[in-house]
Design a protein around this motif. Structure first.
Motif, PDB file in Angstrom:
ATOM      1  N   LYS A  63      57.738  78.473  77.379  1.00  0.00           N
ATOM      2  CA  LYS A  63      58.243  77.350  76.369  1.00  0.00           C
ATOM      3  C   LYS A  63      58.770  78.342  74.866  1.00  0.00           C
ATOM      4  O   LYS A  63      60.440  77.588  74.280  1.00  0.00           O
ATOM      5  N   LEU A  64      58.335  78.574  74.694  1.00  0.00           N
ATOM      6  CA  LEU A  64      59.448  79.392  72.793  1.00  0.00           C
ATOM      7  C   LEU A  64      60.231  80.959  74.018  1.00  0.00           C
ATOM      8  O   LEU A  64      61.790  80.374  73.670  1.00  0.00           O
ATOM      9  N   TYR A  65      60.609  81.219  74.633  1.00  0.00           N
ATOM     10  CA  TYR A  65      61.571  82.054  75.184  1.00  0.00           C
ATOM     11  C   TYR A  65      62.599  80.711  75.787  1.00  0.00           C
ATOM     12  O   TYR A  65      63.612  80.785  75.036  1.00  0.00           O
ATOM     13  N   GLN A  66      62.001  79.356  76.440  1.00  0.00           N
ATOM     14  CA  GLN A  66      63.433  78.539  76.797  1.00  0.00           C
ATOM     15  C   GLN A  66      63.436  78.311  75.437  1.00  0.00           C
ATOM     16  O   GLN A  66      65.396  77.799  75.555  1.00  0.00           O
ATOM     17  N   SER A  67      63.238  77.944  74.176  1.00  0.00           N
ATOM     18  CA  SER A  67      63.927  77.290  73.390  1.00  0.00           C
ATOM     19  C   SER A  67      64.756  77.936  71.730  1.00  0.00           C
ATOM     20  O   SER A  67      65.487  77.776  71.761  1.00  0.00           O
ATOM     21  N   LYS A  68      64.348  78.932  71.978  1.00  0.00           N
ATOM     22  CA  LYS A  68      64.710  80.338  71.338  1.00  0.00           C
ATOM     23  C   LYS A  68      65.678  81.190  71.851  1.00  0.00           C
ATOM     24  O   LYS A  68      66.611  81.829  71.362  1.00  0.00           O
ATOM     25  N   GLY A  69      65.330  82.022  73.307  1.00  0.00           N
ATOM     26  CA  GLY A  69      65.431  83.057  74.058  1.00  0.00           C
ATOM     27  C   GLY A  69      66.142  83.828  73.377  1.00  0.00           C
ATOM     28  O   GLY A  69      65.013  84.547  72.366  1.00  0.00           O
ATOM     29  N   SER A  70      66.888  85.046  72.821  1.00  0.00           N
ATOM     30  CA  SER A  70      66.175  86.131  72.156  1.00  0.00           C
ATOM     31  C   SER A  70      65.952  85.948  70.783  1.00  0.00           C
ATOM     32  O   SER A  70      65.712  87.297  70.733  1.00  0.00           O
ATOM     33  N   LYS A  71      66.586  85.489  70.274  1.00  0.00           N
ATOM     34  CA  LYS A  71      65.634  84.675  69.085  1.00  0.00           C
ATOM     35  C   LYS A  71      64.020  84.893  68.657  1.00  0.00           C
ATOM     36  O   LYS A  71      63.524  85.228  67.475  1.00  0.00           O
ATOM     37  N   ALA A  72      63.474  84.406  69.395  1.00  0.00           N
ATOM     38  CA  ALA A  72      62.200  84.698  69.995  1.00  0.00           C
ATOM     39  C   ALA A  72      61.360  86.402  69.731  1.00  0.00           C
ATOM     40  O   ALA A  72      60.254  86.016  69.683  1.00  0.00           O
ATOM     41  N   PHE A  73      62.341  86.789  70.257  1.00  0.00           N
ATOM     42  CA  PHE A  73      61.873  88.737  69.497  1.00  0.00           C
ATOM     43  C   PHE A  73      62.267  88.949  68.197  1.00  0.00           C
ATOM     44  O   PHE A  73      62.029  89.819  67.875  1.00  0.00           O
ATOM     45  N   LEU A  74      63.077  88.467  67.525  1.00  0.00           N
ATOM     46  CA  LEU A  74      63.466  88.466  66.076  1.00  0.00           C
ATOM     47  C   LEU A  74      61.682  87.825  64.979  1.00  0.00           C
ATOM     48  O   LEU A  74      61.703  86.429  65.324  1.00  0.00           O
ATOM     49  N   ARG A  75      61.479  88.503  63.947  1.00  0.00           N
ATOM     50  CA  ARG A  75      60.346  88.542  63.196  1.00  0.00           C
ATOM     51  C   ARG A  75      60.940  87.159  62.356  1.00  0.00           C
ATOM     52  O   ARG A  75      60.277  86.357  61.093  1.00  0.00           O
ATOM     53  N   ASP A  76      62.521  86.943  62.503  1.00  0.00           N
ATOM     54  CA  ASP A  76      62.664  85.855  61.107  1.00  0.00           C
ATOM     55  C   ASP A  76      62.629  84.491  61.483  1.00  0.00           C
ATOM     56  O   ASP A  76      63.214  84.036  61.199  1.00  0.00           O
TER      57      ASP A  76
END
Length: 178
Positions: free
Chosen positions: A23-36
């Motif tokens: 769900k995190l990946y579906q909602s954020k995409g590549s932003k899910a891999f940033l500590r921001d």
């Protein structure tokens, strides 16, 4: 995220973690891999095993004051196995790790407390297992107070973290299969 989609959780808690990670990946995409992404983001860890001595490498993490496996932030890199390997190299000095399987070894979601203005947040940790035969070459960086190669049956002397104990159980299954 193909590896996560293919991952077969071993426990009910891992099944819940997998769904949350997807769900995190579906909602954020590549932003899910940033500590921001301050409330939650992907991290990767390396569970390092010496198959001969049947020991696991644990580091005493300075900030968290806990015995843990090597690992850290993805910082935008979606190849989490590469992140786990990089973190292992930086934190343990080991560069010749043999990945046990191309699959994910374990997944975990854990809370990181607020520290130095960074709010409390969750690490969506994807873990890979590696064999290491050169235990005498272990060294640590400034992120850890100490390291220990610990026999599987002695890990409970250092930590009762459920995710660590879950990985110990999985490691015993691997070693018994060798």
């Amino acid at each position: 995220m193909e590896l996560l989609n293919q991952y077969l959780p071993k426990t009910e808690v891992e099944k819940k973690y997998k769904l949350k990670m997807q769900k995190l990946y579906q909602s954020k995409g590549s932003k899910a891999f940033l500590r921001d992404n301050l409330d939650r983001h992907f991290t990767a860890s390396a569970w390092i095993i010496n198959p001969i001595s049947q020991q696991v490498l644990l580091l005493h993490h300075k900030k968290l004051n806990k015995w843990l496996q090597a690992g850290g932030h993805a910082d935008g890199d979606e190849n989490l196995e590469k992140v786990a390997r990089k973190e292992a190299s930086e934190e343990t000095g080991h560069n010749n790790l043999q990945q046990i399987s191309e699959s994910i070894f374990d997944i975990d979601i854990h809370t990181i407390p607020e520290r130095k203005g960074i709010p409390q947040h969750e690490h969506y940790d994807v873990r890979f297992a590696y064999f290491c035969h050169e235990i005498e070459e272990t060294s640590i960086n400034s992120e850890s107070n100490d390291f220990q190669w610990v026999e599987l049956d002695r890990i409970k002397d250092l930590t009762n973290e459920p995710s660590i104990l879950r990985m110990v159980s999985k490691t015993k299954d691997i070693i018994n299969g060798i």
